[in-house]
Design a protein around this motif. Structure first.
Motif, PDB file in Angstrom:
ATOM      1  N   HIS A   1      32.008  23.526  54.260  1.00  0.00           N
ATOM      2  CA  HIS A   1      33.092  24.260  54.913  1.00  0.00           C
ATOM      3  C   HIS A   1      34.168  24.651  53.904  1.00  0.00           C
ATOM      4  O   HIS A   1      34.658  25.786  53.924  1.00  0.00           O
ATOM      5  CB  HIS A   1      33.710  23.417  56.032  1.00  0.00           C
ATOM      6  CG  HIS A   1      34.997  23.983  56.554  1.00  0.00           C
ATOM      7  ND1 HIS A   1      35.051  25.117  57.337  1.00  0.00           N
ATOM      8  CD2 HIS A   1      36.296  23.598  56.369  1.00  0.00           C
ATOM      9  CE1 HIS A   1      36.313  25.397  57.627  1.00  0.00           C
ATOM     10  NE2 HIS A   1      37.079  24.502  57.053  1.00  0.00           N
TER      11      HIS A   1
ATOM     12  N   GLN B   1      32.926  27.554  51.754  1.00  0.00           N
ATOM     13  CA  GLN B   1      32.916  28.796  52.529  1.00  0.00           C
ATOM     14  C   GLN B   1      34.329  29.285  52.806  1.00  0.00           C
ATOM     15  O   GLN B   1      34.613  30.483  52.736  1.00  0.00           O
ATOM     16  CB  GLN B   1      32.162  28.574  53.841  1.00  0.00           C
ATOM     17  CG  GLN B   1      30.673  28.334  53.661  1.00  0.00           C
ATOM     18  CD  GLN B   1      29.993  27.908  54.950  1.00  0.00           C
ATOM     19  OE1 GLN B   1      30.616  27.847  56.017  1.00  0.00           O
ATOM     20  NE2 GLN B   1      28.704  27.588  54.861  1.00  0.00           N
ATOM     21  N   ARG B   2      35.217  28.352  53.130  1.00  0.00           N
ATOM     22  CA  ARG B   2      36.608  28.727  53.392  1.00  0.00           C
ATOM     23  C   ARG B   2      37.250  29.369  52.174  1.00  0.00           C
ATOM     24  O   ARG B   2      37.860  30.434  52.252  1.00  0.00           O
ATOM     25  CB  ARG B   2      37.413  27.486  53.809  1.00  0.00           C
ATOM     26  CG  ARG B   2      38.840  27.772  54.205  1.00  0.00           C
ATOM     27  CD  ARG B   2      39.733  26.540  54.077  1.00  0.00           C
ATOM     28  NE  ARG B   2      40.133  26.290  52.692  1.00  0.00           N
ATOM     29  CZ  ARG B   2      41.064  25.412  52.319  1.00  0.00           C
ATOM     30  NH1 ARG B   2      41.662  24.677  53.249  1.00  0.00           N
ATOM     31  NH2 ARG B   2      41.375  25.245  51.050  1.00  0.00           N
TER      32      ARG B   2
ATOM     33  N   ALA C   1      35.833  32.785  51.327  1.00  0.00           N
ATOM     34  CA  ALA C   1      36.348  33.802  52.244  1.00  0.00           C
ATOM     35  C   ALA C   1      37.792  34.156  51.925  1.00  0.00           C
ATOM     36  O   ALA C   1      38.168  35.337  51.894  1.00  0.00           O
ATOM     37  CB  ALA C   1      36.225  33.316  53.683  1.00  0.00           C
TER      38      ALA C   1
ATOM     39  N   GLU D   1      42.061  36.817  60.467  1.00  0.00           N
ATOM     40  CA  GLU D   1      40.614  36.598  60.382  1.00  0.00           C
ATOM     41  C   GLU D   1      39.825  37.776  60.941  1.00  0.00           C
ATOM     42  O   GLU D   1      38.820  38.190  60.367  1.00  0.00           O
ATOM     43  CB  GLU D   1      40.249  35.311  61.121  1.00  0.00           C
ATOM     44  CG  GLU D   1      40.729  34.047  60.418  1.00  0.00           C
ATOM     45  CD  GLU D   1      39.785  32.879  60.601  1.00  0.00           C
ATOM     46  OE1 GLU D   1      38.938  32.669  59.712  1.00  0.00           O
ATOM     47  OE2 GLU D   1      39.898  32.200  61.625  1.00  0.00           O
TER      48      GLU D   1
ATOM     49  N   LYS E   1      34.698  33.328  61.650  1.00  0.00           N
ATOM     50  CA  LYS E   1      35.788  32.368  61.483  1.00  0.00           C
ATOM     51  C   LYS E   1      35.478  31.411  60.347  1.00  0.00           C
ATOM     52  O   LYS E   1      34.465  30.719  60.360  1.00  0.00           O
ATOM     53  CB  LYS E   1      35.987  31.585  62.780  1.00  0.00           C
ATOM     54  CG  LYS E   1      36.316  32.451  63.993  1.00  0.00           C
ATOM     55  CD  LYS E   1      37.720  33.018  63.918  1.00  0.00           C
ATOM     56  CE  LYS E   1      38.107  33.745  65.190  1.00  0.00           C
ATOM     57  NZ  LYS E   1      39.456  34.305  65.137  1.00  0.00           N
ATOM     58  N   ASN E   2      36.375  31.369  59.371  1.00  0.00           N
ATOM     59  CA  ASN E   2      36.211  30.444  58.253  1.00  0.00           C
ATOM     60  C   ASN E   2      37.325  29.421  58.180  1.00  0.00           C
ATOM     61  O   ASN E   2      37.277  28.514  57.361  1.00  0.00           O
ATOM     62  CB  ASN E   2      36.163  31.224  56.932  1.00  0.00           C
ATOM     63  CG  ASN E   2      34.906  32.052  56.801  1.00  0.00           C
ATOM     64  OD1 ASN E   2      33.810  31.526  56.678  1.00  0.00           O
ATOM     65  ND2 ASN E   2      35.061  33.376  56.875  1.00  0.00           N
TER      66      ASN E   2
ATOM     67  N   LYS F   1      36.363  25.836  65.613  1.00  0.00           N
ATOM     68  CA  LYS F   1      37.231  26.494  64.627  1.00  0.00           C
ATOM     69  C   LYS F   1      38.676  26.576  65.103  1.00  0.00           C
ATOM     70  O   LYS F   1      39.548  25.927  64.537  1.00  0.00           O
ATOM     71  CB  LYS F   1      36.709  27.890  64.258  1.00  0.00           C
ATOM     72  CG  LYS F   1      35.328  27.900  63.636  1.00  0.00           C
ATOM     73  CD  LYS F   1      35.315  27.193  62.292  1.00  0.00           C
ATOM     74  CE  LYS F   1      33.959  27.323  61.615  1.00  0.00           C
ATOM     75  NZ  LYS F   1      33.904  26.599  60.331  1.00  0.00           N
TER      76      LYS F   1
END
Length: 756
Positions: free
Chosen positions: A165, A168-169, A172, A255, A264-265, A311
């Motif tokens: 996570h 990826q966050r 992004a 987002e 959604k990140n 999320k």
């Protein structure tokens, strides 16, 4: 890439089971805990090692923490826990968690020092009785390593999920672009400055006018800076519920506005108070009383996973998930603080004495970025957080309903209370210290109430619990009493129970300084933060705090600002001011009919103005703010401001209709401010002025106490008129003092003032 987890967080994740149970409370204060640990260590031999830093790895986990103490002579590692009340009443799952932490530390120490075995001790220290109870167990290094691996295996899947996570966050966020075709005027300047402060690890104060999109303009750059600055979490703090919703909407816009709609990140969490979240008000937080507390930790893993997958956890979504899994929504929210990227919450969650976001930041060594919305409110809110009040009437009422075992201690407290003000003749009196006799009686009463509540939580009267927690808060502030606060007694009548005791914070800076130090970067933003040195001094911001006064998106031609210098609104001149103010308002209204707001310094002055205006101009519609308007009445007041309406609403400066309301276009075309907004001249404010003089210099006392807070309210009220770049309006500042150069300098630079 390894996932770093604190020993405490690891054990809370893996070793907690059974019911949520808060009966073994209240815990000692932070100061009491520190003193208790020091008392235990003071009894240990000279070779004793305190706060031993330890760490160890297993697969992709790095586990680290500080063991409370280790005696190399006896080869004993100690985990020290302070408590008050009956140790036997401690729930079994609390004890299991403590043992888990101690055994993890035992393994890390054996691994670090190549020990074959070690004695592990849980040391419970009673802060009231000042005695310790030790529970000891000898373990081999092999057994402790096996236990460590078992706990890590329970956490490893979650850790891998969290690592993915985070990657990826950050990926992004690095690719994020601004969600609108262009920045508004001033918005780019704000965003660029927030980003620079974030990567430089500095605090920032930003005065930014209404209408530029401050919420998006601060969230976007701080989130963009997270990967570069290695920020773990962003806290968006608000003064009002409406501010939380604006932040949630802005995050959704950010987002959803990214190219390709990548999904959604961010994990976003909205925190609300226990009172507003509790499904069963009046029931205690333990399994025997509340069905959502029963088996809470057994059902938590599934609820936690569902919440992480969702999320965005606003209040309604969090409640829905919690009830699906039959766990408490409030405590699920507290758990999800650990696993969220952005937390939207009230100021008190980070700045209060028992603030959960601050304590979690310190416990887990998070790197956090903090945004403080409408931060001109923080000064008064912080003063309230670090003030405490005890009412003698509450004590007298409690004496009538209290259990027999508490009658004696409460009677002793009542006697010492009366002795304190026996010789006081003034209604209000400030004191330089808290009488030792009263403080001793209050401590005894608090200890006795704590013992009783620990044993009779279900049978305890609500009044006893309320007075008990008020007492604990008061005692906590007694421990840190210093020149930043004052102890005062107010006599509210000549009847019994008349004395109200207050530990009144005047300058919150010493309390807030550690909060700003705990964040990697903090941005405070508002339309009214001038002069910035006033807020920096009183809030305790670092000396290297940056400052920006953002360019207004509005043109001076949009707002006609008139100073009426031939009217005085001073208290002694109010009667003679009513008629000319009424004529001025009527003249403006008749020249340009529409919706106006007219502000006054008090309800008394407002009522007199309404009577005068209605008598002289009965054909002009008026409506007025009254004392203690509930939410429905406030909505009805605002509903009068329609685009095709006309009339004048009378309101109190600094009240519900002087800031935080949005009436764009023809809903509001003008405002009259018949006051300078100065706080009332009374003993409390004079004491505040004295403290400001002592802390910041003789020239600051009046300005910091009266002038700056007053003008801030005026600018906020006038700011209701121009909300968008298409708005046009007029503001009348009614008082001769507005013509003074030092007052004029405090008004927004983009205003073109007439009559100065």
């Amino acid at each position: 890439m390894k996932y770093t987890v604190a020993v405490r967080a690891l054990c809370e994740f893996t070793a907690k089971c059974g019911d949520l149970d808060l009966r073994f409370t209240p815990s000692p204060t932070a100061q009491e805990g520190i003193a208790g640990h020091a008392a235990v260590r003071g009894k240990r031999p000279s070779a004793y090692q305190s706060e031993v830093s330890l760490s160890g790895e297993y697969r992709n986990l790095l586990v680290r923490g500080r063991a409370d103490g280790y005696d190399p002579v006896s080869n004993q590692l100690e985990e020290i826990k302070t408590f008050r009340g009956d140790l036997e009443a401690m729930p079994a799952n609390h004890r299991a968690l403590h043992w888990a932490q101690a055994k993890i530390y035992g393994h890390l120490l054996c691994d670090q020092q190549a020990l074959q075995e070690i004695r592990v001790a849980l040391v419970y220290y009673d802060i009231v009785q000042r005695k310790e109870t030790s529970l000891c167990q000898t373990y081999t290094a092999v057994d402790l390593q096996r236990y460590f691996h078992q706990q890590c295996d329970l956490f490893i899947d979650w850790a891998e999920q969290e690592l993915n996570h985070r990657v990826q966050r950050n990926t992004a966020l690095q690719s994020w672009s601004f969600p609108h075709p262009s920045f508004r005027r001033g918005q780019r300047q704000l965003s660029e400055t927030v980003y620079k402060a974030s990567v430089q690890n500095r605090c920032l104060m930003a005065q930014a006018p209404t209408g530029i999109g401050k919420t998006v303009g601060t969230l976007f750059p701080l989130l963009k800076a997270c990967p570069r600055s290695d920020i773990d979490k962003v806290f968006f703090l608000t003064a009002k519920t409406s501010g939380r919703q604006l932040a949630l909407d802005a995050l959704a816009t950010l987002e959803n506005g990214q190219p390709g709609a990548p999904g959604k990140n961010l994990r976003v969490l909205e925190l609300t108070s226990r009172e507003k979240t509790c499904e069963f008000p009046g029931q205690a937080c333990h399994g025997a009383s509340c069905q959502l507390a029963q088996g809470f930790y057994d059902r938590l893993p599934a609820a936690r996973q569902s919440a992480a997958n969702a999320k965005t956890l606003d209040k309604s979504t969090l409640r829905e998930i919690a009830l699906q899994h039959q766990v408490c929504p409030y405590w699920l929210g507290q758990e999800m603080v650990l696993w969220s990227d952005v937390v939207v919450a009230d100021y008190n969650y980070f700045f209060d004495a028992s603030a959960v976001l601050y304590s979690q930041t310190m416990n887990h060594a998070w790197q956090v970025g903090v945004l403080v919305d409408e931060s001109h409110n923080l000064l008064e809110r912080a003063r309230s957080m670090y003030s405490a009040e005890l009412n003698e009437y509450d004590l007298q009422a409690l004496q009538q309903s209290a259990p027999i075992v508490l009658k004696k201690t409460l009677a002793s407290l009542a006697r010492s209370w009366r002795d304190m003000y026996r010789d006081q003749t003034a209604v209000y009196q400030a004191y330089t210290e808290i009488p030792a006799k009263f403080l001793a009686a209050l401590l005894r009463a608090s200890s006795d109430m704590t013992d009783y509540l620990a044993a009779h939580a279900q049978q305890a009267p609500g009044a006893l619990e309320r007075f008990h927690f008020d007492t604990l808060h008061f005692l906590h502030l007694c421990e840190v009493f210093a020149p930043h606060s004052v102890f005062d007694i107010t006599l509210r009548s000549n009847k019994p129970g008349r004395a109200v005791l207050c530990l009144r914070n005047l300058i919150p800076a010493p309390f807030l300084e550690p909060r700003f130090a705990a964040s990697q970067t903090t941005t405070l933003f508002s339309a009214t933060l001038s002069p910035w040195t006033f807020y920096r001094d009183t809030l305790g911001l670092p000396e290297n705090t940056a400052w920006i006064d953002v360019e207004s998106p509005f043109e001076s031609a949009q707002l006609q600002v008139h100073i009426i210098r031939d009217i005085s609104t001073r208290y002694q001149h109010r009667a003679s001011s009513l008629a000319p103010i009424a004529r001025l308002m009527a003249q403006q209204y008749l020249e340009q009919p529409g919706n106006y707001l007219s502000y006054f310094s008090s309800f008394e002055y407002l009522r007199q103005a309404v009577d005068e205006f209605s008598r002289c101009f009965p054909d002009i519609p008026v409506w007025e703010q009254v004392r203690s308007m509930d939410e429905t009445a406030q909505q009805q007041f605002l509903a009068r401001f329609t685009a095709d309406g006309a009339g004048i609403g009378f309101a109190v400066l600094g009240g519900a209709f002087a800031e935080g309301i949005d009436l764009p276009g023809q809903q509001l075309i003008g405002a009259f401010v018949s006051t300078l907004g100065l706080p009332q001249l009374n003993p409390i404010n004079e004491r505040l002025k004295h403290s400001m003089n002592a802390a910041f210099g003789e020239r600051c006392g009046y300005d910091y106490t009266y002038l700056y807070p007053g003008i801030r309210k005026v600018v906020q009220a006038a700011g209701r008129v121009i909300r968008t770049q298409s708005d046009r309006g007029v503001v009348y500042l009614i008082d001769d003092r507005y013509a003074q150069p030092r007052i004029r300098k405090l008004l927004p630079a983009w205003w073109q003032v007439h009559g100065a």
